[in-house]
Design a protein around this motif. Structure first.
Motif, mmCIF file in Angstrom:
data_model
loop_
_atom_site.group_PDB
_atom_site.id
_atom_site.type_symbol
_atom_site.label_atom_id
_atom_site.label_comp_id
_atom_site.label_asym_id
_atom_site.label_seq_id
_atom_site.Cartn_x
_atom_site.Cartn_y
_atom_site.Cartn_z
ATOM 1 N N GLY A 267 0.806 -1.210 0.000
ATOM 2 C CA GLY A 267 0.000 0.000 0.000
ATOM 3 C C GLY A 267 0.836 1.256 0.000
ATOM 4 N N HIS A 268 2.074 1.154 0.490
ATOM 5 C CA HIS A 268 2.963 2.314 0.544
ATOM 6 C C HIS A 268 3.897 2.400 -0.660
ATOM 7 C CE1 HIS A 268 2.022 3.696 4.653
ATOM 8 N NE2 HIS A 268 1.811 2.415 4.908
ATOM 9 N N VAL A 269 4.256 1.263 -1.237
ATOM 10 C CA VAL A 269 5.235 1.276 -2.328
ATOM 11 C C VAL A 269 4.697 0.693 -3.627
ATOM 12 C CG1 VAL A 269 7.118 1.085 -0.650
ATOM 13 C CG2 VAL A 269 6.226 -0.990 -1.733
ATOM 14 N N ARG B 66 6.253 0.972 -7.379
ATOM 15 C CA ARG B 66 6.778 -0.253 -7.985
ATOM 16 C C ARG B 66 6.149 -0.504 -9.344
ATOM 17 N NH1 ARG B 66 5.676 -5.798 -4.915
ATOM 18 N NH2 ARG B 66 3.702 -5.615 -6.017
ATOM 19 N N GLN B 67 4.849 -0.297 -9.442
ATOM 20 C CA GLN B 67 4.163 -0.510 -10.714
ATOM 21 C C GLN B 67 4.620 0.494 -11.765
ATOM 22 O OE1 GLN B 67 -0.050 -0.499 -9.958
ATOM 23 N NE2 GLN B 67 0.007 -2.373 -8.731
ATOM 24 N N ARG B 68 4.829 1.729 -11.342
ATOM 25 C CA ARG B 68 5.250 2.766 -12.291
ATOM 26 C C ARG B 68 6.642 2.474 -12.845
ATOM 27 N NH1 ARG B 68 7.466 7.237 -10.543
ATOM 28 N NH2 ARG B 68 6.467 7.000 -8.494
ATOM 29 N N VAL B 69 7.565 2.108 -11.952
ATOM 30 C CA VAL B 69 8.924 1.795 -12.412
ATOM 31 C C VAL B 69 8.904 0.526 -13.256
ATOM 32 C CG1 VAL B 69 11.279 1.264 -11.702
ATOM 33 C CG2 VAL B 69 9.936 2.913 -10.397
ATOM 34 N N ARG C 41 11.081 -9.697 -2.968
ATOM 35 C CA ARG C 41 11.719 -10.073 -4.228
ATOM 36 C C ARG C 41 11.468 -9.047 -5.336
ATOM 37 N NH1 ARG C 41 11.083 -15.828 -7.547
ATOM 38 N NH2 ARG C 41 12.321 -15.200 -9.351
ATOM 39 N N PRO C 42 10.216 -8.611 -5.552
ATOM 40 C CA PRO C 42 9.995 -7.619 -6.616
ATOM 41 C C PRO C 42 10.794 -6.327 -6.409
ATOM 42 C CG PRO C 42 7.917 -8.588 -5.945
ATOM 43 C CD PRO C 42 8.945 -9.048 -4.950
ATOM 44 N N MET C 43 10.868 -5.850 -5.162
ATOM 45 C CA MET C 43 11.602 -4.611 -4.903
ATOM 46 C C MET C 43 13.112 -4.808 -5.064
ATOM 47 S SD MET C 43 9.470 -2.212 -4.429
ATOM 48 C CE MET C 43 10.615 -0.963 -3.859
ATOM 49 N N ILE C 44 13.613 -5.960 -4.612
ATOM 50 C CA ILE C 44 15.047 -6.239 -4.758
ATOM 51 C C ILE C 44 15.416 -6.337 -6.232
ATOM 52 C CG2 ILE C 44 16.846 -7.979 -4.385
ATOM 53 C CD1 ILE C 44 15.444 -8.627 -1.703
ATOM 54 N N GLU C 45 14.570 -6.983 -7.023
ATOM 55 C CA GLU C 45 14.881 -7.149 -8.443
ATOM 56 C C GLU C 45 14.826 -5.826 -9.196
ATOM 57 O OE1 GLU C 45 12.390 -10.319 -9.834
ATOM 58 O OE2 GLU C 45 13.699 -11.865 -8.962
#
Length: 233
Positions: A78-80, A84-87, A153-157
């Motif tokens: 909800g915060h990121v 994440r979707q935009r990037v 995992r999604p944020m790290i990648e």
């Protein structure tokens, strides 16, 4: 024994509120005492609900624990999630055309991510999140798998790919993976070592002024990422 209302006429909002109370309380209780240390009575009392609500909504303590991991993932998303979707959408668009992101654009995205994460990690809301995640890091269970796959995992990648672009290296390389974890660690320290940070900085808390200072630091953390002269060893 008090009855759990299972009538079809029970308002959905009431059922949702009970479930939400249990999840919010369980995130804190499980984080403090772990799965084995937290009793169902303790969990129910912390949520202010009837003990029978746990088997009714979650089929027991283990079901509640796994649902708490999913709840945590949703809270962080909800915060990121929008960022994440935009990037991710930008990366997908570049992949579709065969273009490459420029190092400057990668730095801009990575800076935004770092600033968002630092502000989130010094907030009070992230305290219970950190306890839960730290326990799962030390003794991973299915809950760790859910949190890792859902948000970590999604944020790290994404970070790996941005850092790889900045360094001019393959994001899948060992060197970039390690640089990504080093970078992420430089941000996570503001939650994992929160008390030490406040003590060293002589801050009573991380208010708006302190957060503004840390956002400037995030810019520096990205700026120091530079290609290795002669290439990575």
């Amino acid at each position: 024994m008090a009855k759990i209302e299972t009538d079809q006429n029970t308002p959905t909002s009431r059922r949702d509120q009970t479930r939400e109370k249990l999840l919010a309380a369980s995130l804190d209780v499980f984080g403090r005492y772990g799965f084995d240390g937290a009793s169902t009575r303790q969990l129910a009392d912390a949520a202010g609900v009837n003990l029978q609500a746990i088997p009714y909504y979650f089929s027991g303590k283990e079901g509640l624990y796994l649902a708490t991991a999913d709840y945590l993932t949703e809270m962080i998303s909800g915060h990121v999630g929008d960022m994440r979707q935009r990037v991710g959408a930008r990366m997908a668009a570049l992949d579709a055309t065969g273009e490459r992101m420029t190092p400057d654009e990668a730095r801009a995205y990575l800076t935004e991510i770092a600033q968002t994460m630092i502000a989130l990690f010094v907030s009070e809301k992230s305290e219970s999140w950190a306890r839960f995640i730290i326990r799962e890091q030390m003794e991973p269970t299915e809950a760790f798998t859910r949190v890792y796959q859902g948000i970590m995992r999604p944020m790290i990648e994404i970070a790996r790919r941005l850092i790889g672009t900045i360094l001019g290296e393959d994001p899948a390389s060992e060197h970039v993976r390690l640089r990504a974890f080093s970078f992420i660690g430089g941000i996570m320290v503001f939650r994992m070592a929160h008390a030490a940070v406040l003590a060293q900085m002589e801050w009573d808390s991380a208010g708006p002024n302190e957060v503004a200072t840390l956002r400037k630091l995030a810019v520096e953390l990205v700026a120091v990422l530079q290609p290795v002269k002669g290439g990575a060893a």
